[in-house]
Write a protein that holds these residues in place. Structure first.
Motif, PDB file in Angstrom:
ATOM      1  N   ALA A  29     -48.531  22.233 -39.546  1.00 50.69           N
ATOM      2  CA  ALA A  29     -47.303  21.814 -38.859  1.00 50.69           C
ATOM      3  C   ALA A  29     -47.045  22.674 -37.622  1.00 50.69           C
ATOM      4  O   ALA A  29     -46.705  22.167 -36.547  1.00 50.69           O
ATOM      5  CB  ALA A  29     -46.122  21.897 -39.828  1.00 50.69           C
ATOM      6  N   VAL A  30     -47.226  23.990 -37.766  1.00 48.95           N
ATOM      7  CA  VAL A  30     -47.012  24.899 -36.641  1.00 48.95           C
ATOM      8  C   VAL A  30     -48.040  24.643 -35.537  1.00 48.95           C
ATOM      9  O   VAL A  30     -47.708  24.604 -34.339  1.00 48.95           O
ATOM     10  CB  VAL A  30     -47.077  26.361 -37.112  1.00 48.95           C
ATOM     11  CG1 VAL A  30     -47.082  27.317 -35.919  1.00 48.95           C
ATOM     12  CG2 VAL A  30     -45.899  26.681 -38.040  1.00 48.95           C
ATOM     13  N   ALA A  31     -49.309  24.452 -35.936  1.00 50.11           N
ATOM     14  CA  ALA A  31     -50.375  24.226 -34.939  1.00 50.11           C
ATOM     15  C   ALA A  31     -50.150  22.940 -34.155  1.00 50.11           C
ATOM     16  O   ALA A  31     -50.469  22.867 -32.960  1.00 50.11           O
ATOM     17  CB  ALA A  31     -51.744  24.194 -35.629  1.00 50.11           C
ATOM     18  N   ALA A 303     -57.416  28.460 -45.251  1.00 51.95           N
ATOM     19  CA  ALA A 303     -56.141  27.757 -45.079  1.00 51.95           C
ATOM     20  C   ALA A 303     -55.453  28.144 -43.780  1.00 51.95           C
ATOM     21  O   ALA A 303     -54.552  27.443 -43.309  1.00 51.95           O
ATOM     22  CB  ALA A 303     -55.222  28.052 -46.264  1.00 51.95           C
ATOM     23  N   LEU A 304     -55.853  29.257 -43.189  1.00 54.37           N
ATOM     24  CA  LEU A 304     -55.296  29.692 -41.911  1.00 54.37           C
ATOM     25  C   LEU A 304     -56.042  29.070 -40.732  1.00 54.37           C
ATOM     26  O   LEU A 304     -55.429  28.673 -39.738  1.00 54.37           O
ATOM     27  CB  LEU A 304     -55.368  31.217 -41.821  1.00 54.37           C
ATOM     28  CG  LEU A 304     -54.865  31.867 -40.531  1.00 54.37           C
ATOM     29  CD1 LEU A 304     -53.364  31.666 -40.386  1.00 54.37           C
ATOM     30  CD2 LEU A 304     -55.207  33.356 -40.526  1.00 54.37           C
ATOM     31  N   GLN A 305     -57.373  28.966 -40.845  1.00 52.61           N
ATOM     32  CA  GLN A 305     -58.183  28.491 -39.724  1.00 52.61           C
ATOM     33  C   GLN A 305     -58.261  26.972 -39.624  1.00 52.61           C
ATOM     34  O   GLN A 305     -58.198  26.403 -38.531  1.00 52.61           O
ATOM     35  CB  GLN A 305     -59.609  29.050 -39.842  1.00 52.61           C
ATOM     36  CG  GLN A 305     -59.724  30.550 -39.658  1.00 52.61           C
ATOM     37  CD  GLN A 305     -61.164  30.961 -39.415  1.00 52.61           C
ATOM     38  OE1 GLN A 305     -61.809  30.520 -38.470  1.00 52.61           O
ATOM     39  NE2 GLN A 305     -61.678  31.796 -40.296  1.00 52.61           N
ATOM     40  N   GLY A 306     -58.431  26.296 -40.754  1.00 48.31           N
ATOM     41  CA  GLY A 306     -58.631  24.854 -40.738  1.00 48.31           C
ATOM     42  C   GLY A 306     -57.541  24.062 -40.049  1.00 48.31           C
ATOM     43  O   GLY A 306     -57.816  23.071 -39.359  1.00 48.31           O
ATOM     44  N   PRO A 307     -56.250  24.457 -40.200  1.00 46.08           N
ATOM     45  CA  PRO A 307     -55.173  23.683 -39.570  1.00 46.08           C
ATOM     46  C   PRO A 307     -55.321  23.513 -38.064  1.00 46.08           C
ATOM     47  O   PRO A 307     -54.881  22.499 -37.516  1.00 46.08           O
ATOM     48  CB  PRO A 307     -53.926  24.489 -39.927  1.00 46.08           C
ATOM     49  CG  PRO A 307     -54.253  25.088 -41.260  1.00 46.08           C
ATOM     50  CD  PRO A 307     -55.710  25.464 -41.143  1.00 46.08           C
ATOM     51  N   ARG A 308     -55.932  24.460 -37.375  1.00 44.14           N
ATOM     52  CA  ARG A 308     -56.086  24.312 -35.926  1.00 44.14           C
ATOM     53  C   ARG A 308     -56.992  23.131 -35.603  1.00 44.14           C
ATOM     54  O   ARG A 308     -56.757  22.398 -34.634  1.00 44.14           O
ATOM     55  CB  ARG A 308     -56.658  25.609 -35.337  1.00 44.14           C
ATOM     56  CG  ARG A 308     -55.769  26.816 -35.589  1.00 44.14           C
ATOM     57  CD  ARG A 308     -56.395  28.089 -35.033  1.00 44.14           C
ATOM     58  NE  ARG A 308     -55.708  29.271 -35.554  1.00 44.14           N
ATOM     59  CZ  ARG A 308     -56.309  30.291 -36.147  1.00 44.14           C
ATOM     60  NH1 ARG A 308     -57.616  30.296 -36.299  1.00 44.14           N
ATOM     61  NH2 ARG A 308     -55.618  31.319 -36.575  1.00 44.14           N
ATOM     62  N   THR A 309     -58.045  22.957 -36.405  1.00 48.86           N
ATOM     63  CA  THR A 309     -58.947  21.822 -36.199  1.00 48.86           C
ATOM     64  C   THR A 309     -58.236  20.506 -36.496  1.00 48.86           C
ATOM     65  O   THR A 309     -58.368  19.525 -35.754  1.00 48.86           O
ATOM     66  CB  THR A 309     -60.194  21.967 -37.087  1.00 48.86           C
ATOM     67  OG1 THR A 309     -60.931  23.126 -36.681  1.00 48.86           O
ATOM     68  CG2 THR A 309     -61.096  20.741 -36.991  1.00 48.86           C
ATOM     69  N   VAL A 310     -57.474  20.476 -37.593  1.00 49.05           N
ATOM     70  CA  VAL A 310     -56.738  19.260 -37.957  1.00 49.05           C
ATOM     71  C   VAL A 310     -55.740  18.888 -36.862  1.00 49.05           C
ATOM     72  O   VAL A 310     -55.670  17.733 -36.427  1.00 49.05           O
ATOM     73  CB  VAL A 310     -56.011  19.447 -39.297  1.00 49.05           C
ATOM     74  CG1 VAL A 310     -55.084  18.265 -39.575  1.00 49.05           C
ATOM     75  CG2 VAL A 310     -57.021  19.581 -40.429  1.00 49.05           C
ATOM     76  N   ALA A 311     -54.967  19.869 -36.418  1.00 51.42           N
ATOM     77  CA  ALA A 311     -53.969  19.602 -35.382  1.00 51.42           C
ATOM     78  C   ALA A 311     -54.630  19.108 -34.099  1.00 51.42           C
ATOM     79  O   ALA A 311     -54.150  18.159 -33.462  1.00 51.42           O
ATOM     80  CB  ALA A 311     -53.142  20.857 -35.110  1.00 51.42           C
ATOM     81  N   ALA A 312     -55.751  19.735 -33.715  1.00 52.92           N
ATOM     82  CA  ALA A 312     -56.449  19.313 -32.495  1.00 52.92           C
ATOM     83  C   ALA A 312     -56.948  17.887 -32.616  1.00 52.92           C
ATOM     84  O   ALA A 312     -56.928  17.120 -31.647  1.00 52.92           O
ATOM     85  CB  ALA A 312     -57.606  20.272 -32.203  1.00 52.92           C
ATOM     86  N   GLY A 313     -57.398  17.511 -33.809  1.00 56.35           N
ATOM     87  CA  GLY A 313     -57.868  16.139 -34.015  1.00 56.35           C
ATOM     88  C   GLY A 313     -56.751  15.128 -33.905  1.00 56.35           C
ATOM     89  O   GLY A 313     -56.925  14.040 -33.342  1.00 56.35           O
ATOM     90  N   ILE A 314     -55.566  15.466 -34.418  1.00 55.38           N
ATOM     91  CA  ILE A 314     -54.426  14.555 -34.333  1.00 55.38           C
ATOM     92  C   ILE A 314     -53.949  14.426 -32.886  1.00 55.38           C
ATOM     93  O   ILE A 314     -53.649  13.323 -32.404  1.00 55.38           O
ATOM     94  CB  ILE A 314     -53.290  15.047 -35.248  1.00 55.38           C
ATOM     95  CG1 ILE A 314     -53.723  14.903 -36.710  1.00 55.38           C
ATOM     96  CG2 ILE A 314     -51.996  14.276 -34.986  1.00 55.38           C
ATOM     97  CD1 ILE A 314     -52.762  15.533 -37.706  1.00 55.38           C
ATOM     98  N   VAL A 315     -53.906  15.551 -32.179  1.00 50.12           N
ATOM     99  CA  VAL A 315     -53.507  15.516 -30.768  1.00 50.12           C
ATOM    100  C   VAL A 315     -54.530  14.731 -29.952  1.00 50.12           C
ATOM    101  O   VAL A 315     -54.171  13.958 -29.048  1.00 50.12           O
ATOM    102  CB  VAL A 315     -53.350  16.953 -30.226  1.00 50.12           C
ATOM    103  CG1 VAL A 315     -53.153  16.947 -28.716  1.00 50.12           C
ATOM    104  CG2 VAL A 315     -52.162  17.648 -30.903  1.00 50.12           C
ATOM    105  N   ALA A 316     -55.818  14.901 -30.275  1.00 48.51           N
ATOM    106  CA  ALA A 316     -56.876  14.202 -29.534  1.00 48.51           C
ATOM    107  C   ALA A 316     -56.746  12.685 -29.675  1.00 48.51           C
ATOM    108  O   ALA A 316     -57.118  11.931 -28.763  1.00 48.51           O
ATOM    109  CB  ALA A 316     -58.239  14.659 -30.011  1.00 48.51           C
ATOM    110  N   ALA A 317     -56.205  12.230 -30.805  1.00 47.27           N
ATOM    111  CA  ALA A 317     -56.053  10.786 -31.013  1.00 47.27           C
ATOM    112  C   ALA A 317     -55.089  10.168 -30.011  1.00 47.27           C
ATOM    113  O   ALA A 317     -55.102   8.954 -29.804  1.00 47.27           O
ATOM    114  CB  ALA A 317     -55.575  10.524 -32.439  1.00 47.27           C
ATOM    115  N   ALA A 318     -54.255  11.018 -29.387  1.00 46.17           N
ATOM    116  CA  ALA A 318     -53.318  10.519 -28.378  1.00 46.17           C
ATOM    117  C   ALA A 318     -53.795  10.835 -26.966  1.00 46.17           C
ATOM    118  O   ALA A 318     -53.016  10.793 -26.020  1.00 46.17           O
ATOM    119  CB  ALA A 318     -51.946  11.134 -28.612  1.00 46.17           C
ATOM    120  N   GLY A 319     -55.084  11.159 -26.841  1.00 48.59           N
ATOM    121  CA  GLY A 319     -55.640  11.378 -25.514  1.00 48.59           C
ATOM    122  C   GLY A 319     -55.990  12.807 -25.186  1.00 48.59           C
ATOM    123  O   GLY A 319     -56.384  13.107 -24.064  1.00 48.59           O
TER     124      GLY A 319
END
Length: 416
Positions: A29-31, A303-319
């Protein structure tokens, strides 16, 4: 309006729901906010407590030197909606709906971060005096047990068992640890590496019984733990630490592909087999190009590192820019019996084992090599070895075994 602002505005109406309010869920959520996501972010947690960190539970919280371990995150300022005391019950991906104990929750992107749940001792569920140590409530129930200095039986000599035994001895409890295997940490370390750790229990005044299986727990004042050899151990409290499994049973019938241990089979960007559903932390495995196999990592750093990848993937879906594949060097630490134990990497039985230092002493390191490249190391009381070794693993450094075996030489000076 700038191009960057237009890209960030593209996700304004999108709804991201994060299931699980532990480290992985909170950091996701923070990422999302840190990476510029402007849509709604909802964080759902099954526990009623403000989201908290787990490592202090077996240390400061348990011993009463800290009241809690809530994350220092201003959720309101970040525009993150918290829904606590809300349990995930099911997933309808075709409708983009998460079913919860508080009703259906629609999403555009869903992140599963439900973590792992402890394995329970067969036949001991509901028996008075039998405890787990996974949640804040667990730690608060155990705190008075330690304060009254009960005789404690710990079932399982893994990481959590050793950490609890350490805290119980610090509190003045008589402690017996029973382990079904022939050594502590049997599921994590080879016999020759775990063997020196056996003496740590006696040094701390705890009794370690290996080759010992629990047949039943008899409640009482005090209760008793009956082993398969017929012996009976007095127990004012029994603490079970025999492992954890991914908390994914609620995904049954959802179409999300699970592995043999119930873990979500995520890809190298932590996406699941279902569109718009991601998975991160203890509940998910991922393919590692570095190690050539799928990894299921039940540790805080993942659990600390993986969220950055998840967040980047969600942001990437919007361009936005697509993230790099997720392929970390796993890392964890444990504090037990006055020793700081750290591990980085991933090794198998086929890898070459190399020692740095005397394992009967207070500080030593074990390295694992594959084709002369450092791939993993365990450092006991040698944090500099760990810090340097982690960077060497990430770089794929080739090592000189003769130089590496010299504990007086900095690890970074042992490259070939």
């Amino acid at each position: 309006m700038s191009e960057q602002t237009q890209e960030r505005g593209a996700d304004t109406g999108r709804r991201v729901v994060v299931v699980g309010a532990g480290m992985a869920g909170v950091q996701t959520a923070v990422a999302l906010r840190e990476q510029g996501f402007t849509g709604t972010v909802t964080l759902i947690g099954a526990e009623p407590h403000q989201p908290y960190d787990r490592p202090p539970l077996s240390k400061a919280v348990l011993l009463g030197t800290a009241e809690g371990s809530a994350f220092d995150v201003d959720f309101e300022a970040l525009g993150i909606e918290l829904r606590l005391g809300c349990e995930a019950l099911g997933l309808r991906p075709g409708a983009h709906v998460l079913d919860t104990s508080a009703g259906p929750v629609p999403y555009d992107a869903l992140v599963v971060a439900t973590g792992a749940e402890p394995v329970r001792l067969p036949g001991a569920e509901g028996v008075p005096g039998v405890h787990l140590l996974r949640t804040l409530d667990d730690a608060e129930r155990l705190r008075p047990v330690l304060a009254r200095q009960h005789d404690v039986v710990v079932v399982g000599a893994g990481w959590i068992g050793a950490e609890f035994a350490t805290a119980a001895r610090e509190a003045g409890c008589a402690v017996t640890v029973v382990e079904a295997a022939d050594r502590p940490l049997a599921g994590a370390l080879p016999a020759e590496v775990a063997a020196p750790m056996t003496a740590w229990y006696a040094d701390a005044g705890a009794v370690l019984r290996t080759h010992a299986r629990v047949e039943r727990v008899e409640p009482g004042e005090p209760g008793h733990v009956v082993l398969d050899d017929g012996s009976r151990l007095s127990a004012g409290a029994v603490v079970v630490g025999i492992g954890a499994r991914p908390a994914t049973a609620w995904l049954a019938g959802s179409g999300v592909e699970l592995g043999p241990h119930g873990e979500i089979l995520a890809d190298d960007h932590l996406r699941t087999s279902v569109p718009d559903v991601h998975a991160v932390g203890d509940c998910a495995s991922f393919p590692s190009g570095r190690y050539g196999e799928r990894l299921l990592v039940h540790h805080w750093d993942n659990a600390l590192q993986g969220p950055r990848t998840v967040a980047a993937g969600i942001v990437a879906a919007a361009g936005g820019e697509a993230p790099a594949p997720y392929d970390p060097v796993p890392y964890f630490w444990s504090e037990q019996f006055g020793r700081f134990v750290q591990y980085a990497g991933h090794h198998t039985a086929a890898d070459t084992t190399l020692w740095r230092g005397d394992p009967s002493g207070p500080a030593w390191t074990v390295c694992w090599l594959r084709e002369e490249r450092l791939i993993a190391l365990l450092a006991v009381g040698r944090p500099r070895d760990l810090a340097q070794g982690r960077r060497l693993i990430e770089a794929g450094a080739r090592m000189d075994p003769r130089l590496l075996a010299d504990p007086a030489r900095p690890l970074k000076a042992a490259t070939a």
